[in-house]
Write an enzyme that holds these catalytic residues in place. Structure first.
Site, PDB file in Angstrom:
ATOM      1  N   GLU A  71       0.850  -1.181   0.000  1.00  0.00           N
ATOM      2  CA  GLU A  71       0.000   0.000   0.000  1.00  0.00           C
ATOM      3  C   GLU A  71       0.896   1.245   0.000  1.00  0.00           C
ATOM      4  O   GLU A  71       1.854   1.280   0.763  1.00  0.00           O
ATOM      5  CB  GLU A  71      -0.900   0.039   1.236  1.00  0.00           C
ATOM      6  N   GLY A 119       3.077   1.950  10.995  1.00  0.00           N
ATOM      7  CA  GLY A 119       2.749   1.145  12.167  1.00  0.00           C
ATOM      8  C   GLY A 119       2.505  -0.312  11.831  1.00  0.00           C
ATOM      9  O   GLY A 119       3.095  -1.206  12.425  1.00  0.00           O
ATOM     10  N   ALA A 120       1.634  -0.539  10.856  1.00  0.00           N
ATOM     11  CA  ALA A 120       1.288  -1.908  10.489  1.00  0.00           C
ATOM     12  C   ALA A 120       0.465  -1.900   9.209  1.00  0.00           C
ATOM     13  O   ALA A 120       0.027  -0.843   8.762  1.00  0.00           O
ATOM     14  CB  ALA A 120       0.481  -2.574  11.595  1.00  0.00           C
ATOM     15  N   MET A 121       0.254  -3.087   8.654  1.00  0.00           N
ATOM     16  CA  MET A 121      -0.452  -3.173   7.373  1.00  0.00           C
ATOM     17  C   MET A 121      -1.421  -4.348   7.365  1.00  0.00           C
ATOM     18  O   MET A 121      -1.068  -5.462   7.728  1.00  0.00           O
ATOM     19  CB  MET A 121       0.590  -3.295   6.247  1.00  0.00           C
ATOM     20  N   GLU A 122      -2.635  -4.066   6.871  1.00  0.00           N
ATOM     21  CA  GLU A 122      -3.758  -4.988   6.987  1.00  0.00           C
ATOM     22  C   GLU A 122      -3.855  -6.040   5.888  1.00  0.00           C
ATOM     23  O   GLU A 122      -4.954  -6.539   5.625  1.00  0.00           O
ATOM     24  CB  GLU A 122      -5.053  -4.166   7.004  1.00  0.00           C
ATOM     25  N   ASN A 123      -2.768  -6.400   5.207  1.00  0.00           N
ATOM     26  CA  ASN A 123      -2.814  -7.389   4.133  1.00  0.00           C
ATOM     27  C   ASN A 123      -3.754  -8.551   4.476  1.00  0.00           C
ATOM     28  O   ASN A 123      -3.712  -9.070   5.584  1.00  0.00           O
ATOM     29  CB  ASN A 123      -1.422  -7.980   3.902  1.00  0.00           C
ATOM     30  N   HIS A 159      -6.980  -2.271  15.001  1.00  0.00           N
ATOM     31  CA  HIS A 159      -7.130  -1.467  13.788  1.00  0.00           C
ATOM     32  C   HIS A 159      -6.930  -2.331  12.541  1.00  0.00           C
ATOM     33  O   HIS A 159      -7.768  -2.327  11.634  1.00  0.00           O
ATOM     34  CB  HIS A 159      -6.128  -0.313  13.812  1.00  0.00           C
ATOM     35  N   GLU A 160      -5.844  -3.070  12.498  1.00  0.00           N
ATOM     36  CA  GLU A 160      -5.574  -3.895  11.313  1.00  0.00           C
ATOM     37  C   GLU A 160      -6.622  -4.989  11.175  1.00  0.00           C
ATOM     38  O   GLU A 160      -7.054  -5.312  10.068  1.00  0.00           O
ATOM     39  CB  GLU A 160      -4.168  -4.495  11.358  1.00  0.00           C
ATOM     40  N   GLU A 206      -9.698   4.442   6.237  1.00  0.00           N
ATOM     41  CA  GLU A 206      -8.892   4.815   7.391  1.00  0.00           C
ATOM     42  C   GLU A 206      -9.679   5.592   8.455  1.00  0.00           C
ATOM     43  O   GLU A 206      -9.584   5.289   9.641  1.00  0.00           O
ATOM     44  CB  GLU A 206      -7.646   5.590   6.953  1.00  0.00           C
TER      45      GLU A 206
HETATM   46  N1  PHE Z   1      -2.957   0.917   5.869  1.00  0.00           N
HETATM   47  C1  PHE Z   1      -2.108   0.955   7.024  1.00  0.00           C
HETATM   48  C2  PHE Z   1      -3.007   1.176   8.221  1.00  0.00           C
HETATM   49  O1  PHE Z   1      -3.549   2.213   8.412  1.00  0.00           O
HETATM   50  C3  PHE Z   1      -1.088   2.018   7.035  1.00  0.00           C
HETATM   51  C4  PHE Z   1      -0.022   1.914   6.005  1.00  0.00           C
HETATM   52  C5  PHE Z   1      -0.079   2.685   4.876  1.00  0.00           C
HETATM   53  C6  PHE Z   1       1.040   1.075   6.199  1.00  0.00           C
HETATM   54  C7  PHE Z   1       0.920   2.631   3.924  1.00  0.00           C
HETATM   55  C8  PHE Z   1       2.044   1.016   5.270  1.00  0.00           C
HETATM   56  C9  PHE Z   1       1.978   1.811   4.147  1.00  0.00           C
HETATM   57  O2  PHE Z   1      -3.261   0.332   8.965  1.00  0.00           O
HETATM   58 ZN    ZN Z   2      -5.531   1.741   8.679  1.00  0.00          ZN
END
Ligand code: PHE
Ligand code: ZN
Length: 848
Positions: free
Chosen positions: A119, A259-263, A295-296, A318
């Site tokens: 992302e 912080g983190a990523m919701e893959n 959140h994720e 978001e």
């Molecule tokens: N989508 C992620 C979140 O809000 C944030 C994110 C964006 C992480 C771009 C990495 C790169 O949880």
């Molecule tokens: Zn998010």
């Protein structure tokens, strides 16, 4: 540099029915085989243009026939396949170099772990694709790597097959049955430790839960696991949303930009938001983990199953997901504290952004680099906008509305208008005037005038609507405004939610014996600034039942007092007195700790015509000393009453710690031997990381011989724990001591420091750039240093560099001396050869 506009949006010309990926991971390179089934949606399109960045094309096939250079064109950021049929299979083989990837976008290495971040536009750095969120497809992924070095091979979805037949190499195939955009693709390979658990959904599905980390850190994953299960249950209860795959995997890595990523099914986390134990994590870390894990997880429905049509819609997922995680945290912990923390964060970051040249609506109109739009405006103000919708609809209609949203748009890529449609559909509410919140920037103000005559109280409200960054006027906002009227005993006469929508509003209340006291914007029902003269803050502090307004009044009274000190006046004894009153209150301890906090430098700075930091912290110091000396005995008593050596992680112990440490900070203004000793004892004896770092921070900022001893002790104890070392760097970078800049510069050579690891850069350079005293020092050294770092880091990781550049957003509002100094540095940065578009976009906006 090319600017992308929302108004230029066009639908994709092709759809992709399925994607089949194979990764051959090697130390020096990775070969990707990507088989995609395309269907033309727009017959007028002869060619297929795919996004592709820094890719080495090896082979290309259409329907299994290899094609040569006459059939395709490779440009800077694209691969165009010429004259393609109505439907076909395209197979691409390309090579990438993850070990050289320092931007941390696409496929890269964090230490010895292969991981991805896609992302918003990282997937085009892995393989050619229609890398836009409105192209959703079903992914099957096979990961092949050395068995010994990479025993764990992960991707999205469910595990379909293991391939063990390739001698020293092995492979795993993952199938994700849910359609998703490419930004949710993920892959991980490494020699990882893990903990496992399971969760049974409301409809009885058993889900396998795994959290992966570096070997040896397994024992630090339990809090994250607990938080995940809490989040899964909460989403079932509050939104009726269940998880939808057999497995939920989380991987913690040390090198991560955010912080983190919701893959989908494979969240990748900055290890700072996973790992915790009582020896190494502060209370704030525990809370942060709970909220980011949630959140994720919540993104699975708000973001993944229903995603964004284009990146201008980012707040769709978001803002909504932040609102969801804030409510979750409020439900699991203290809701009054949570609300105040939300608002504090909004004001410190978002209000500052809204008053700067980079101000933008929660739904921006254009961008150069999308990476620059992961802002507190899109996230935190976006969450406030959802919260207003929640207030306008009420709990029951809001739930109906989200049900409709999930029902109607599941599996689709949609817009904020679609979301608002669902909200209206369920409630019958006309939200057309409310939409301004999505398209207008800046923080609205509300001027309050009161009148009382013959038993009638009149409330006159005037909206002050900010202009855009280019000075254009904007329209009035529409919002819910929670108010109450209090009688002279502080009892509520009435409370209600007003709707403010016009420039001028008048509300009258008759039959009153005396002029009531107004309690306005309760719970911070709208993200605005209220301007009202002659408010009796100490009355509200004492009597208002609304926990937010009590806090707000204490803050406002603090602001008023500090500003009068800045104007050369004596300290208002009434403030000192009401502070004493707060000390005696029997309240939730974390909440009480917030009430006792003086307004931040940022709060005062935002109210200055021409920003100058020195008078602010001089006034704060003066007031702190007065409070500490007036209430020394009381404060010491409070400290002793709430100090415990052990380190339990529960709300009672955490509350005690936050109150006790607030008290210790106030006392530290005295800078006496006695307080230094108390702090030193806390450092030595406490078992809690919060106690330890707060003591260390206090010692660093007062005259104490022990400070150096404590710092080396801390360093030696934790030099192998990077997450803890972040705290060490932050304390030194935030220090008010003389010579801080030299120490920060020297720390860059510390063996623990690594310019390639974002957490470390943030805690050393990023924190220094928020050190008002030294960053803004009038010799210009602070600015020059950060500018140098922006230039070097831009070559390594543009996203980190443009983040640092944000520290200069204050430019247009700062006093002339500092302004001239900043200008010189920014001009130097922007004239650097090959500056990234990320950094260019931020700095050019600031200079404009
Ligand atoms: N989508 C992620 C979140 O809000 C944030 C994110 C964006 C992480 C771009 C990495 C790169 O949880
Ligand atoms: Zn998010």
């Amino acid at each position: 540099m090319k600017e992308i506009y929302l108004r230029d949006y066009v639908k994709p010309a092709f759809s992709i029915e399925s994607v089949n990926l194979t990764f051959e991971l090697e130390e020096e390179q990775t070969d990707v085989t990507n088989v995609m089934k395309f269907t033309k949606l727009d017959e007028t399109q002869k060619h297929l243009r795919l996004d592709a960045m820094d890719l080495e094309l090896l082979k290309l096939y259409i329907n299994d026939l290899e094609i040569d250079e006459s059939r395709y064109i490779i440009e800077n950021e694209s691969l165009t396949v010429l004259n393609v049929p109505a439907s076909f299979t395209l197979k691409v083989v390309n090579r990438i170099y993850p070990h050289k990837n320092s931007e941390l976008e696409g496929l890269y290495k964090s230490g010895s772990i292969f991981c991805t971040q896609n992302e918003p536009e990282g997937f085009r750095r892995i393989t050619p694709y229609l890398d836009r969120p409105d192209v959703m497809s079903v992914f099957t992924t096979t990961v092949v790597a050395n068995r010994e070095k990479y025993p764990v091979l992960l991707s999205n979805g469910n595990k379909a097959q293991c391939h063990d037949s390739f001698d020293e190499r092995h492979g795993v195939t993952w199938v994700d049955p849910h359609k998703k955009p490419s930004y949710l693709f993920a892959l991980v390979a490494g020699d990882l430790g893990s903990i496992s658990d399971e969760y049974t959904t409301a409809s009885g599905e058993r889900i396998e839960l795994n959290i992966y980390c570096d070997l040896g850190n397994e024992s630090k994953c339990y809090h994250a696991m607990k938080s995940l299960k809490e989040a899964m249950l909460w989403d079932e209860e509050k939104y009726g949303r269940e998880y939808d795959l057999e497995i939920y995997n989380i991987v913690a890595v040390d090198s991560f930009n955010m912080g983190a990523m919701e893959n989908k099914g494979l969240n990748i986390f900055n290890s700072a938001y996973v790992l915790a134990d009582t020896d190494t994590a502060s209370d704030a870390n525990y809370m942060g983990i709970q909220s980011v894990i949630a959140h994720e997880y919540f993104h699975n429905w708000t973001g993944n199953r229903i995603t964004c049509r284009d990146w201008f819609q980012l707040t769709l997922k978001e803002g909504l997901t932040v609102f969801r995680d804030q409510c979750f945290s409020a439900d699991l912990n203290s809701s009054e504290v949570q609300r105040i923390e939300d608002v504090k964060g909004l004001r410190e970051r978002q209000f500052v952004e809204d008053a700067s040249p980079t101000a933008h609506p929660i739904q921006p109109k254009s961008y150069i680099s999308m990476n620059n739009f992961y802002t507190s405006t899109v996230y935190e103000k976006g969450a406030e906008v959802i919260r207003m919708i929640h207030t306008l609809l009420g709990e029951e209609n809001y739930r109906k509305a989200t049900d409709i949203y999930f029902e109607e748009f599941d599996g689709q890529a949609v817009t904020t208008d679609d979301f608002l449609w669902a909200m209206s559909e369920a409630s019958g509410l006309d939200l057309s005037a409310f939409k301004n919140w999505y398209h207008q920037s800046g923080t609205p103000k509300l001027k309050v005038d009161e009148n009382f005559e013959k038993g009638v109280y009149t409330l006159n409200l005037t909206q002050i609507v900010p202009t855009t960054v280019d000075g254009k006027t904007q329209n009035p906002f529409y919002y819910p405004l929670k108010i109450a009227l209090l009688d002279d005993q502080g009892k509520e006469i009435l409370h209600e939610t007003l709707i403010v929508s016009k420039m001028q509003e008048e509300f009258t209340y008759g039959g009153l014996k005396a002029k009531p006291t107004l309690s306005i914007n309760r719970d911070f029902s709208a993200p605005i600034v209220v301007e009202q003269e002659g408010v009796d803050f100490s009355f509200l502090m004492k009597h208002d039942k609304n926990s937010f307004i009590k806090y707000e009044a204490a803050q406002a009274f603090g602001v008023e007092t500090l500003e009068s000190i800045m104007n050369g006046e004596d300290i208002n004894p009434a403030f000192i007195e009401s502070f004493g009153h707060l000390l005696d209150l029997d309240l939730d301890l974390s909440y009480k700790a917030l009430l006792l906090e003086l307004p931040s430098v940022s709060t005062l700075m935002q109210r200055q015509e021409k920003v100058d930091f020195e008078p602010i912290y001089e006034a704060k110091e003066k007031l702190s000393i007065a409070l500490a000396s007036t209430y020394k005995e009381k404060l010491l008593k409070l400290y002793t009453a709430h100090h415990e050596v052990h380190a339990a992680i529960n709300s009672i112990s955490m509350g005690k710690r936050s109150l006790k440490n607030r008290v210790l900070r106030i006392l530290s203004a005295l800078e006496t031997e006695e307080i230094a000793l108390l702090t030193q004892t806390q450092y030595k004896s406490s078992k809690s990381m919060s106690d330890r770092v707060i003591a260390l921070d206090i010692l660093e900022n007062i005259h104490s011989n022990f400070s150096q001893v404590a710092l080396s002790d801390f360093y030696n104890k934790y030099k192998d724990e990077t997450l803890v070392m972040n705290k060490y760097f932050s304390i030194l970078a935030a220090s008010n001591r003389v010579g801080t800049i030299d120490r920060v510069q020297a720390l860059q050579n510390d063996p623990v420091y690594d310019e390639k690891v974002p957490n470390l850069v943030r805690s050393l350079i990023g924190v220094f750039a928020r050190n008002y005293k030294h960053f803004h020092s009038k010799d210009g050294h602070g600015y020059a240093f950060v500018a140098d770092k922006i230039i070097t880091i831009d070559k390594i990781n543009p996203q980190m560099a443009s983040g640092l550049a944000g520290a200069f957003k204050i430019y247009s509002r700062i006093n002339e001396t500092n302004k001239t100094l900043i200008e010189k540095e920014l001009k130097r940065v922007i004239s650097t050869q090959d500056l990234s578009k990320n950094t260019f976009e931020i700095i050019s906006k600031i200079l404009k």
